[in-house]
Design an enzyme around this catalytic site. Sequence first.
Site, short mmCIF file in Angstrom:
data_model
loop_
_atom_site.label_atom_id
_atom_site.label_comp_id
_atom_site.label_asym_id
_atom_site.label_seq_id
_atom_site.Cartn_x
_atom_site.Cartn_y
_atom_site.Cartn_z
N ASN A 168 105.28 48.85 86.81
CA ASN A 168 106.45 49.70 86.53
C ASN A 168 106.03 51.10 86.06
OD1 ASN A 168 105.61 49.32 83.91
ND2 ASN A 168 107.46 48.28 83.21
N LEU A 169 104.74 51.36 86.04
CA LEU A 169 104.17 52.66 85.67
C LEU A 169 104.57 53.08 84.24
CD1 LEU A 169 104.53 54.65 89.05
CD2 LEU A 169 102.64 53.21 88.27
N SER A 208 93.15 37.73 75.57
CA SER A 208 92.37 38.65 74.74
C SER A 208 91.65 37.89 73.63
CB SER A 208 93.34 39.65 74.12
OG SER A 208 92.73 40.37 73.07
N TYR A 222 101.55 41.57 69.33
CA TYR A 222 100.81 41.63 70.60
C TYR A 222 99.99 40.36 70.79
CZ TYR A 222 97.04 42.58 73.86
OH TYR A 222 96.13 42.46 74.87
N LYS A 263 100.15 36.88 73.54
CA LYS A 263 99.07 36.26 74.34
C LYS A 263 98.98 34.76 74.04
CE LYS A 263 97.62 39.96 76.48
NZ LYS A 263 97.99 40.15 77.89
N ARG A 312 90.84 50.07 58.77
CA ARG A 312 92.14 50.05 59.44
C ARG A 312 92.79 48.69 59.15
NH1 ARG A 312 92.06 50.95 65.91
NH2 ARG A 312 90.89 49.00 65.81
P1 NAD Z 1 97.16 49.10 80.88
O1 NAD Z 1 98.31 49.45 80.01
O2 NAD Z 1 96.29 50.18 81.38
O3 NAD Z 1 97.69 48.26 82.16
C1 NAD Z 1 98.81 47.42 82.10
C2 NAD Z 1 99.75 47.83 83.21
O4 NAD Z 1 100.91 47.00 83.19
C3 NAD Z 1 100.24 49.28 83.07
O5 NAD Z 1 99.97 49.98 84.27
C4 NAD Z 1 101.73 49.15 82.83
O6 NAD Z 1 102.46 50.21 83.41
C5 NAD Z 1 102.04 47.80 83.46
N1 NAD Z 1 103.19 47.10 82.90
C6 NAD Z 1 103.48 46.84 81.61
N2 NAD Z 1 104.63 46.15 81.53
C7 NAD Z 1 105.07 45.94 82.79
C8 NAD Z 1 106.19 45.30 83.35
N3 NAD Z 1 107.14 44.74 82.59
N4 NAD Z 1 106.34 45.29 84.68
C9 NAD Z 1 105.41 45.88 85.47
N5 NAD Z 1 104.33 46.51 85.01
C10 NAD Z 1 104.16 46.54 83.68
O7 NAD Z 1 96.31 47.99 80.12
P2 NAD Z 1 94.90 47.34 80.50
O8 NAD Z 1 93.94 47.77 79.47
O9 NAD Z 1 94.62 47.56 81.93
O10 NAD Z 1 95.24 45.81 80.23
C11 NAD Z 1 95.58 44.92 81.26
C12 NAD Z 1 95.85 43.55 80.65
O11 NAD Z 1 94.70 43.12 79.95
C13 NAD Z 1 96.99 43.54 79.63
O12 NAD Z 1 97.71 42.34 79.78
C14 NAD Z 1 96.27 43.57 78.30
O13 NAD Z 1 97.03 42.97 77.27
C15 NAD Z 1 95.03 42.76 78.62
N6 NAD Z 1 93.89 43.07 77.73
C16 NAD Z 1 93.44 44.36 77.63
C17 NAD Z 1 92.38 44.66 76.77
C18 NAD Z 1 91.87 46.06 76.61
O14 NAD Z 1 91.17 46.32 75.62
N7 NAD Z 1 92.18 47.00 77.49
C19 NAD Z 1 91.77 43.62 76.05
C20 NAD Z 1 92.25 42.32 76.19
C21 NAD Z 1 93.32 42.06 77.05
C1 WQD Z 2 86.70 48.80 67.82
C2 WQD Z 2 85.96 49.14 66.53
C3 WQD Z 2 87.45 49.71 64.74
C4 WQD Z 2 88.93 53.42 66.60
C5 WQD Z 2 91.59 46.14 70.16
C6 WQD Z 2 92.70 45.12 70.10
C7 WQD Z 2 92.32 43.90 70.88
C8 WQD Z 2 91.89 44.26 72.31
C9 WQD Z 2 90.88 45.35 72.33
C10 WQD Z 2 93.76 44.01 73.77
C11 WQD Z 2 86.64 48.55 65.28
C12 WQD Z 2 86.59 50.91 65.12
C13 WQD Z 2 88.26 52.24 66.34
C14 WQD Z 2 88.64 54.57 65.81
C15 WQD Z 2 87.04 53.26 64.58
N1 WQD Z 2 92.98 44.75 73.10
N2 WQD Z 2 87.34 52.16 65.35
N3 WQD Z 2 87.70 54.44 64.83
O1 WQD Z 2 90.25 46.66 67.35
O2 WQD Z 2 88.28 45.49 68.43
O3 WQD Z 2 90.42 45.56 69.60
O4 WQD Z 2 91.32 46.46 71.54
O5 WQD Z 2 93.82 42.81 73.79
O6 WQD Z 2 93.44 43.08 70.88
O7 WQD Z 2 92.93 44.79 68.75
O8 WQD Z 2 89.13 47.64 69.41
O9 WQD Z 2 88.44 49.88 70.11
O10 WQD Z 2 90.39 49.64 68.50
O11 WQD Z 2 88.07 49.14 67.71
O12 WQD Z 2 86.21 53.23 63.67
O13 WQD Z 2 89.23 55.64 65.97
O14 WQD Z 2 86.00 50.56 66.35
O15 WQD Z 2 87.65 49.67 63.35
O16 WQD Z 2 85.61 48.21 64.40
P1 WQD Z 2 89.51 46.32 68.55
P2 WQD Z 2 89.06 49.15 68.98
#
Ligand code: NAD
Ligand code: WQD
Length: 342
Positions: A32-33, A124, A148, A152, A291
């Site tokens: 959905n961008l 995650s 969040y 999951k 944090r």
């Molecule tokens: P992102 O936000 O870049 O990508 C997610 C995409 O989903 C986006 O393009 C957004 O527009 C789209 N989206 C959200 N809600 C939607 C909906 N209702 N319908 C259609 N599209 C929708 O995030 P990402 O980092 O690419 O993460 C992808 C997946 O991986 C997510 O589910 C996220 O929770 C999970 N994840 C990410 C991380 C991370 O650190 N990036 C870590 C663990 C898990």
């Molecule tokens: C990494 C480390 C911070 C920013 C998050 C989500 C997790 C997953 C991945 C989706 C930590 C430190 C960070 C800054 C800092 N996402 N930090 N200054 O918190 O491990 O995980 O992203 O599922 O659910 O919680 O990642 O990159 O935010 O932090 O010192 O400006 O960097 O304290 O130790 P995190 P992060």
Amino acid sequence: MLVLVTGGAGYIGSHAAVELLKNGYDIVVMDNLSNSEMEAIKRVKDLTGKDFPFYEADLLDAETMDLIFTQHNIDAVMHFAGLKAVGESVTLPLNYYRNNVIGTLILCEIMKKHNVKKMVFSSSATVYGNPEKVPIDESFPLSATNSYGRTKLIIEEILRDLFISDSTWHIAILRYFNPIGAHKSGRIGESPKGTPNNLMPYITQVAIGKQEQLRIFGDDYKTPDGTGIRDYIHVVDLVKGHVKALQYLENHEGVEIFNLGTGTGYSVLDLVKSFSEATSKNIPYKIVERRPGDIGVCYANAEKAKRLLKWQAEKDLQEMCEDSWRWQSLNPDGFKSYSKSD
Ligand code: NAD
Ligand code: WQD
């Protein structure tokens, strides 16, 4: 094999789209961008030289989701779409439950209706809460400290229940640790809206002069240098793990959970140092308060993925830093300058 990639314009989904096309899969992408730009889709097509259908659509729009499955003979789904900002989820929990949980429910219902029963789901490491020890394996207790993370956990439970009700589902739940890096070309990468919440995009924005200095959240954790330790994994390694998981699902029914991490932890200061070495950029920083909600140490035991998927991460921290920086320096505003509103 035709794979529907939900959230395929996003950071990880766009890299997965490239990897799937590279491995000979056909894809349909929907997004959905809400947190991404159409430009990412154009670049995936440019990079791979392949065309594919893209739907600007919402998971919550069951009618359009149904239409996508009617128009295409989809075999499997890689489900990335979702909201992912931890802080925002605390202030807007209902948005997170609606978008992530209801959105996934609708997706599963439509899949069931069309007899599509293979799914790779983006979970995650946040589902491990504050782990008692490291490395973390897939059998560790689960908990959530924010909405969040709870979305999951709930989705994981829904997927398990789905399999209990019908054992012909093939589901891989992939628990990512901390994805960073970008495609080697520097054409796709992470493009956060507003000020980045995560460490690597913040560092690259300091390096390019968009942020003045990095704030390091605490240096009093029980770690060698006092700063938090995480398992950073290159996004290209991560999406290779998805292709392996999809291959695994072809001949394995059930719900299987895999950690996707490197198995090695690095501190915030390690990352700052590696980034400076890899890019010759100085990253000014100051130590500030912890944090809220952060944990000290988090890294994976990734043996299960190695054993069953024959996958392991290959790229080191230096390459992660180089590739993050290439993406940031070639695209100072990410995809933002291409957005519809600009
Ligand atoms: P992102 O936000 O870049 O990508 C997610 C995409 O989903 C986006 O393009 C957004 O527009 C789209 N989206 C959200 N809600 C939607 C909906 N209702 N319908 C259609 N599209 C929708 O995030 P990402 O980092 O690419 O993460 C992808 C997946 O991986 C997510 O589910 C996220 O929770 C999970 N994840 C990410 C991380 C991370 O650190 N990036 C870590 C663990 C898990
Ligand atoms: C990494 C480390 C911070 C920013 C998050 C989500 C997790 C997953 C991945 C989706 C930590 C430190 C960070 C800054 C800092 N996402 N930090 N200054 O918190 O491990 O995980 O992203 O599922 O659910 O919680 O990642 O990159 O935010 O932090 O010192 O400006 O960097 O304290 O130790 P995190 P992060």
